[in-house]
Design a protein around this motif. Sequence first.
Motif, PDB file in Angstrom:
ATOM      1  N   TYR A  55       0.818  -1.203   0.000  1.00 28.52           N
ATOM      2  CA  TYR A  55       0.000   0.000   0.000  1.00 28.52           C
ATOM      3  C   TYR A  55       0.861   1.266   0.000  1.00 28.52           C
ATOM      4  O   TYR A  55       0.664   2.159  -0.805  1.00 28.52           O
ATOM      5  CB  TYR A  55      -0.891  -0.057   1.235  1.00 28.52           C
ATOM      6  CG  TYR A  55      -1.940   0.997   1.332  1.00 28.52           C
ATOM      7  CD1 TYR A  55      -3.092   0.920   0.585  1.00 28.52           C
ATOM      8  CD2 TYR A  55      -1.788   2.072   2.205  1.00 28.52           C
ATOM      9  CE1 TYR A  55      -4.071   1.877   0.694  1.00 28.52           C
ATOM     10  CE2 TYR A  55      -2.758   3.031   2.315  1.00 28.52           C
ATOM     11  CZ  TYR A  55      -3.904   2.928   1.560  1.00 28.52           C
ATOM     12  OH  TYR A  55      -4.860   3.879   1.658  1.00 28.52           O
ATOM     13  N   LEU A  71      -5.954  10.532  -4.894  1.00 33.16           N
ATOM     14  CA  LEU A  71      -7.239  10.102  -4.366  1.00 33.16           C
ATOM     15  C   LEU A  71      -7.699   8.821  -5.059  1.00 33.16           C
ATOM     16  O   LEU A  71      -8.201   7.896  -4.400  1.00 33.16           O
ATOM     17  CB  LEU A  71      -8.295  11.198  -4.519  1.00 33.16           C
ATOM     18  CG  LEU A  71      -9.679  10.860  -3.969  1.00 33.16           C
ATOM     19  CD1 LEU A  71      -9.595  10.539  -2.475  1.00 33.16           C
ATOM     20  CD2 LEU A  71     -10.642  11.997  -4.229  1.00 33.16           C
ATOM     21  N   SER A  72      -7.492   8.745  -6.365  1.00 32.19           N
ATOM     22  CA  SER A  72      -7.873   7.538  -7.106  1.00 32.19           C
ATOM     23  C   SER A  72      -7.074   6.332  -6.632  1.00 32.19           C
ATOM     24  O   SER A  72      -7.617   5.230  -6.471  1.00 32.19           O
ATOM     25  CB  SER A  72      -7.648   7.732  -8.605  1.00 32.19           C
ATOM     26  OG  SER A  72      -8.460   8.760  -9.097  1.00 32.19           O
ATOM     27  N   TYR A  74      -5.634   5.997  -3.648  1.00 29.10           N
ATOM     28  CA  TYR A  74      -6.075   5.710  -2.283  1.00 29.10           C
ATOM     29  C   TYR A  74      -7.360   4.883  -2.296  1.00 29.10           C
ATOM     30  O   TYR A  74      -7.446   3.847  -1.633  1.00 29.10           O
ATOM     31  CB  TYR A  74      -6.283   7.029  -1.527  1.00 29.10           C
ATOM     32  CG  TYR A  74      -6.770   6.862  -0.122  1.00 29.10           C
ATOM     33  CD1 TYR A  74      -5.896   6.486   0.886  1.00 29.10           C
ATOM     34  CD2 TYR A  74      -8.105   7.070   0.201  1.00 29.10           C
ATOM     35  CE1 TYR A  74      -6.332   6.327   2.188  1.00 29.10           C
ATOM     36  CE2 TYR A  74      -8.552   6.911   1.504  1.00 29.10           C
ATOM     37  CZ  TYR A  74      -7.667   6.538   2.484  1.00 29.10           C
ATOM     38  OH  TYR A  74      -8.100   6.382   3.764  1.00 29.10           O
ATOM     39  N   MET A  75      -8.340   5.316  -3.069  1.00 27.37           N
ATOM     40  CA  MET A  75      -9.604   4.588  -3.131  1.00 27.37           C
ATOM     41  C   MET A  75      -9.434   3.235  -3.824  1.00 27.37           C
ATOM     42  O   MET A  75     -10.044   2.243  -3.426  1.00 27.37           O
ATOM     43  CB  MET A  75     -10.670   5.430  -3.849  1.00 27.37           C
ATOM     44  CG  MET A  75     -11.053   6.694  -3.100  1.00 27.37           C
ATOM     45  SD  MET A  75     -11.553   6.401  -1.384  1.00 27.37           S
ATOM     46  CE  MET A  75     -13.058   5.511  -1.618  1.00 27.37           C
ATOM     47  N   GLY A  76      -8.599   3.196  -4.837  1.00 27.54           N
ATOM     48  CA  GLY A  76      -8.336   1.941  -5.533  1.00 27.54           C
ATOM     49  C   GLY A  76      -7.691   0.916  -4.621  1.00 27.54           C
ATOM     50  O   GLY A  76      -8.038  -0.275  -4.649  1.00 27.54           O
ATOM     51  N   LYS A  78      -7.997   0.787  -1.390  1.00 24.09           N
ATOM     52  CA  LYS A  78      -9.029   0.346  -0.447  1.00 24.09           C
ATOM     53  C   LYS A  78      -9.888  -0.740  -1.095  1.00 24.09           C
ATOM     54  O   LYS A  78     -10.234  -1.736  -0.458  1.00 24.09           O
ATOM     55  CB  LYS A  78      -9.921   1.517  -0.009  1.00 24.09           C
ATOM     56  CG  LYS A  78      -9.203   2.569   0.772  1.00 24.09           C
ATOM     57  CD  LYS A  78      -8.784   2.040   2.111  1.00 24.09           C
ATOM     58  CE  LYS A  78      -8.117   3.124   2.921  1.00 24.09           C
ATOM     59  NZ  LYS A  78      -7.344   2.616   4.006  1.00 24.09           N
ATOM     60  N   PHE A  79     -10.223  -0.551  -2.370  1.00 23.87           N
ATOM     61  CA  PHE A  79     -11.023  -1.543  -3.094  1.00 23.87           C
ATOM     62  C   PHE A  79     -10.251  -2.851  -3.259  1.00 23.87           C
ATOM     63  O   PHE A  79     -10.799  -3.934  -3.031  1.00 23.87           O
ATOM     64  CB  PHE A  79     -11.430  -0.980  -4.463  1.00 23.87           C
ATOM     65  CG  PHE A  79     -12.224  -1.952  -5.277  1.00 23.87           C
ATOM     66  CD1 PHE A  79     -13.555  -2.210  -4.967  1.00 23.87           C
ATOM     67  CD2 PHE A  79     -11.648  -2.620  -6.347  1.00 23.87           C
ATOM     68  CE1 PHE A  79     -14.290  -3.110  -5.718  1.00 23.87           C
ATOM     69  CE2 PHE A  79     -12.366  -3.526  -7.091  1.00 23.87           C
ATOM     70  CZ  PHE A  79     -13.698  -3.777  -6.784  1.00 23.87           C
ATOM     71  N   SER A 119      -6.504   5.301   7.564  1.00 25.88           N
ATOM     72  CA  SER A 119      -7.304   6.523   7.422  1.00 25.88           C
ATOM     73  C   SER A 119      -6.733   7.654   8.270  1.00 25.88           C
ATOM     74  O   SER A 119      -6.604   8.789   7.803  1.00 25.88           O
ATOM     75  CB  SER A 119      -8.755   6.259   7.816  1.00 25.88           C
ATOM     76  OG  SER A 119      -9.325   5.313   6.952  1.00 25.88           O
TER      77      SER A 119
END
Length: 141
Positions: A55, A71-72, A74-76, A78-79, A119
């Motif tokens: 990560y 941001l993409s 980070y969210m990716g 998480k997914f 987070s």
Amino acid sequence: MGFTLTKKRFLIWKTVMMVVAGLVVGGAIKLFWPEHYFAWFPFIPLYFYIFGWYYIFMFDYCRKYTPHKLLSVYMGMKFVKMVFSMIILLFYVLHVKVHKEDFVLTFFLFYLFSMLYESIFFFVFESNLKIKLKDKKEKNG
């Protein structure tokens, strides 16, 4: 890629968190509910620790080469973590079949620990970044 200060801090605190959480949770299960301890327990904190390394390296790579996509990424990530975690849970429940409920509950607990840590870490990182940018802006006029 070298070890940036952000990467070092993330990995040091991730190591501390996983070791402490692993010892506390594992110790509590063995001490208070020994019938619920399962042989695969050490795999859970190890999985989240290894994923933490992946990560932070992906995040750092993106920060250097494509900062507009942070941001993409980070969210990716998480997914991806959620999908890999579901695959591991599915594998355990369908193939290992020993202490299924205990494994799922413990895995979920570590998932929450990990999500909370990541987070908070990145919230603090973004807050510090905004402060540095504001100070730089004020300094340059």
